[in-house]
Every structure is written in C-alpha cells, then in structure tokens.
Write a protein that holds these residues in place. Structure first.
Motif, PDB file in Angstrom:
ATOM      1  N   GLU A  53       0.876  -1.140   0.239  1.00 32.48           N
ATOM      2  CA  GLU A  53       0.057  -0.069   0.156  1.00 32.48           C
ATOM      3  C   GLU A  53       0.841   1.078  -0.005  1.00 32.48           C
ATOM      4  O   GLU A  53       2.091   1.212   0.288  1.00 32.48           O
ATOM      5  CB  GLU A  53      -0.980   0.040   1.280  1.00 32.48           C
ATOM      6  N   LYS A  54       0.185   2.417  -0.338  1.00 33.67           N
ATOM      7  CA  LYS A  54       0.994   3.542  -0.340  1.00 33.67           C
ATOM      8  C   LYS A  54       0.259   4.738   0.394  1.00 33.67           C
ATOM      9  O   LYS A  54      -0.807   4.514   0.545  1.00 33.67           O
ATOM     10  CB  LYS A  54       1.217   3.922  -2.065  1.00 33.67           C
ATOM     11  N   LYS A  55       1.001   5.765   0.660  1.00 32.33           N
ATOM     12  CA  LYS A  55       0.365   6.939   1.332  1.00 32.33           C
ATOM     13  C   LYS A  55      -0.483   7.612   0.098  1.00 32.33           C
ATOM     14  O   LYS A  55      -0.367   7.427  -1.055  1.00 32.33           O
ATOM     15  CB  LYS A  55       1.428   7.840   1.641  1.00 32.33           C
ATOM     16  N   LEU A  56      -1.442   8.300   0.414  1.00 32.03           N
ATOM     17  CA  LEU A  56      -2.483   8.946  -0.566  1.00 32.03           C
ATOM     18  C   LEU A  56      -1.478   9.762  -1.618  1.00 32.03           C
ATOM     19  O   LEU A  56      -1.798   9.755  -2.631  1.00 32.03           O
ATOM     20  CB  LEU A  56      -3.582   9.649   0.022  1.00 32.03           C
ATOM     21  N   PHE A  57      -0.855  10.615  -1.040  1.00 37.60           N
ATOM     22  CA  PHE A  57      -0.088  11.792  -1.879  1.00 37.60           C
ATOM     23  C   PHE A  57       0.869  11.017  -2.554  1.00 37.60           C
ATOM     24  O   PHE A  57       1.514  11.620  -3.584  1.00 37.60           O
ATOM     25  CB  PHE A  57       0.438  12.737  -1.001  1.00 37.60           C
TER      26      PHE A  57
ATOM     27  N   PHE B 179     -10.769   6.198  -4.397  1.00 34.88           N
ATOM     28  CA  PHE B 179      -9.750   5.413  -3.731  1.00 34.88           C
ATOM     29  C   PHE B 179     -10.302   4.607  -2.530  1.00 34.88           C
ATOM     30  O   PHE B 179     -11.605   5.059  -2.156  1.00 34.88           O
ATOM     31  CB  PHE B 179      -8.967   6.564  -3.180  1.00 34.88           C
ATOM     32  N   THR B 180      -9.694   3.722  -2.199  1.00 35.48           N
ATOM     33  CA  THR B 180      -9.936   2.695  -1.080  1.00 35.48           C
ATOM     34  C   THR B 180      -8.731   2.462  -0.315  1.00 35.48           C
ATOM     35  O   THR B 180      -7.560   2.660  -0.559  1.00 35.48           O
ATOM     36  CB  THR B 180     -10.753   1.339  -1.589  1.00 35.48           C
TER      37      THR B 180
ATOM     38  N   GLY C 255       0.310  16.024   2.554  1.00 36.29           N
ATOM     39  CA  GLY C 255      -0.658  17.077   2.366  1.00 36.29           C
ATOM     40  C   GLY C 255      -1.863  16.881   2.889  1.00 36.29           C
ATOM     41  O   GLY C 255      -2.146  15.939   3.794  1.00 36.29           O
ATOM     42  N   VAL C 256      -3.077  17.652   2.611  1.00 34.25           N
ATOM     43  CA  VAL C 256      -4.316  17.494   3.087  1.00 34.25           C
ATOM     44  C   VAL C 256      -5.356  17.135   2.196  1.00 34.25           C
ATOM     45  O   VAL C 256      -5.267  17.669   0.974  1.00 34.25           O
ATOM     46  CB  VAL C 256      -4.737  18.694   3.874  1.00 34.25           C
ATOM     47  N   ALA C 257      -6.018  16.019   2.154  1.00 34.30           N
ATOM     48  CA  ALA C 257      -7.098  15.896   0.956  1.00 34.30           C
ATOM     49  C   ALA C 257      -8.674  15.762   1.517  1.00 34.30           C
ATOM     50  O   ALA C 257      -8.683  15.337   2.739  1.00 34.30           O
ATOM     51  CB  ALA C 257      -6.775  14.726   0.387  1.00 34.30           C
ATOM     52  N   TRP C 258      -9.482  16.117   0.795  1.00 31.56           N
ATOM     53  CA  TRP C 258     -10.792  16.047   1.025  1.00 31.56           C
ATOM     54  C   TRP C 258     -11.605  15.081  -0.027  1.00 31.56           C
ATOM     55  O   TRP C 258     -11.211  14.845  -1.038  1.00 31.56           O
ATOM     56  CB  TRP C 258     -11.599  17.462   1.184  1.00 31.56           C
ATOM     57  N   GLY C 259     -12.472  14.599   0.567  1.00 30.96           N
ATOM     58  CA  GLY C 259     -13.574  13.811  -0.491  1.00 30.96           C
ATOM     59  C   GLY C 259     -14.683  13.428   0.118  1.00 30.96           C
ATOM     60  O   GLY C 259     -15.186  13.611   1.176  1.00 30.96           O
ATOM     61  N   VAL C 260     -15.587  12.664  -0.868  1.00 32.83           N
ATOM     62  CA  VAL C 260     -16.872  12.236  -0.138  1.00 32.83           C
ATOM     63  C   VAL C 260     -16.763  10.781  -0.042  1.00 32.83           C
ATOM     64  O   VAL C 260     -16.603   9.802  -0.897  1.00 32.83           O
ATOM     65  CB  VAL C 260     -17.990  12.629  -1.473  1.00 32.83           C
ATOM     66  N   LYS C 261     -17.219  10.154   1.202  1.00 34.02           N
ATOM     67  CA  LYS C 261     -16.944   8.909   1.346  1.00 34.02           C
ATOM     68  C   LYS C 261     -18.134   8.071   1.223  1.00 34.02           C
ATOM     69  O   LYS C 261     -19.568   8.616   1.117  1.00 34.02           O
ATOM     70  CB  LYS C 261     -16.617   8.549   3.089  1.00 34.02           C
TER      71      LYS C 261
ATOM     72  N   ALA D 266      -4.848  10.214   5.186  1.00 38.57           N
ATOM     73  CA  ALA D 266      -4.230  10.622   3.892  1.00 38.57           C
ATOM     74  C   ALA D 266      -2.581  10.290   3.868  1.00 38.57           C
ATOM     75  O   ALA D 266      -2.138   9.758   3.126  1.00 38.57           O
ATOM     76  CB  ALA D 266      -4.404  11.899   3.558  1.00 38.57           C
ATOM     77  N   ASN D 267      -1.932  10.271   5.010  1.00 36.72           N
ATOM     78  CA  ASN D 267      -0.559  10.277   5.282  1.00 36.72           C
ATOM     79  C   ASN D 267      -0.087   9.016   5.813  1.00 36.72           C
ATOM     80  O   ASN D 267       0.905   8.635   6.429  1.00 36.72           O
ATOM     81  CB  ASN D 267      -0.013  11.374   6.037  1.00 36.72           C
TER      82      ASN D 267
END
Length: 195
Positions: A42-46, A61-62, A92-98, A114-115
C-alpha cells in the motif's frame, strides 16, 4: 475572489497544522512484519496522487482495511492541498466524499489517514463495480420507544407526582437511540411506523 478563498484556505490549514505535515508524521518506533508487508503493498495517498493528472481529483480510492468488506467502501477525491515543503510532495491534506458500505454520505470531509500507508487507487475499469453497487437494507430490530424507570427513580417520581402513583401506572422514560442510515435499531411510534 479565487485568491481570497485560497488565502483563507491556506490560513485555515496553517492554523490546523502549525508544523509542516512531513515533520508531524514520524516513523513508528515498533514496526511489525504485517506493517512491513502492508507498507510494501500500500502507499500513502499523496504518493499515488503525485503521479496522477490533476492530483487525482474525481478518482476513487479505497483503504487497506476497507478491501476486506463485502460492500464497497471508498472515497471520491474532491480537492487536495499538497505540502510543497515535503520531500517528493508526499504529504498534504485531502478532502473527499465517502461511500461507506454502498451508502454515500453525501458531503465532503477531510481524509484523516491520507498520510498513512493504507491507500489504493481503484482502476478506471473497476470503478463501475463500486459506483453501481446497490446497498442492501440491513436487518433491523425493533427497540421500544418507552421503558420503565429504574426502581429508585420510579419511587422518586411517585413521590414528586402523587397523581401518577394513584393511577397505578408505572413511570416510564423515553428511550433515545442513535439514528442514521447504517444503524440497525428502529423504534415504533404510536401510529405503528418505524423510525
């Protein structure tokens, strides 16, 4: 106008995260074999976002933990703010709809993990499986709307209201339960409808 909004957003992020994000997340002192395996897969989101056009906005993303669920749980990314001071722009900072277990929450919120090394990008050819999933209604159980008061409180209630004691009615209290789409408990109202 857009610059003013961007300044406010940057000021909000600076207040919320006083130190750069890459300095806040130090490596874990005790790393297990399971964590090593997960970090390799797995990876960090950024880390994923830095290789996508438009920083992956609009993509699905999951997380590592959500892959084990039968019903799809995923995020649709809506906006990102990259920590430009971090090495390789991996923070960083990320926003989304779950969408949790097939039910869309319908509002944007920050991705708190996200990190962390838990993210996977859902390939474009698999997105329709996630988006077209119909959530099944969960089995619900009926919970009473009113329950009898505990014995000590019932005695105090009878002393304070003597007319209820003369009616031989047991003092009751309203039972409050957590309500929401994913909750399994429902209460029946006087007209017979479940809430």
């Amino acid at each position: 106008m857009a610059q003013n909004i961007e300044r406010k957003l940057l000021a909000h992020i600076a207040r919320k995260y006083p130190r750069p994000l890459h300095e806040m997340h130090a490596p874990k002192p005790h790393i297990t074999e399971r964590m090593r395996k997960r970090n390799a897969e797995e990876k960090k989101l950024f880390q994923i976002l830095s290789r996508l056009p438009s920083w992956g906005i609009g993509r699905l993303f999951t997380t590592y933990d959500d892959l084990r669920n039968n019903a799809p749980t995923f995020w649709r990314l809506t906006r990102v703010h990259v920590d430009l001071k971090s090495p390789d722009m991996e923070y960083g900072v990320a926003w989304g709809v779950k969408t949790a277990e097939g039910r869309n929450e319908g509002y944007e919120k920050e991705l708190l993990d996200a990190n962390e090394h838990i993210w996977r990008l859902i390939p474009k050819h698999e997105e329709h499986n996630y988006l077209e999933y119909k959530a099944q209604s969960a089995e619900t159980k009926e919970v009473p709307l009113y329950i009898p008061l505990p014995p000590l409180m019932a005695e105090l209630e009878k002393q304070q209201n003597p007319q209820t004691a003369s009616d031989n009615m047991e003092p009751m209290m309203r039972l409050l339960i957590k309500r929401g789409v994913s909750e399994k408990n429902r209460q029946k109202l006087a007209d017979g409808s479940l809430v």
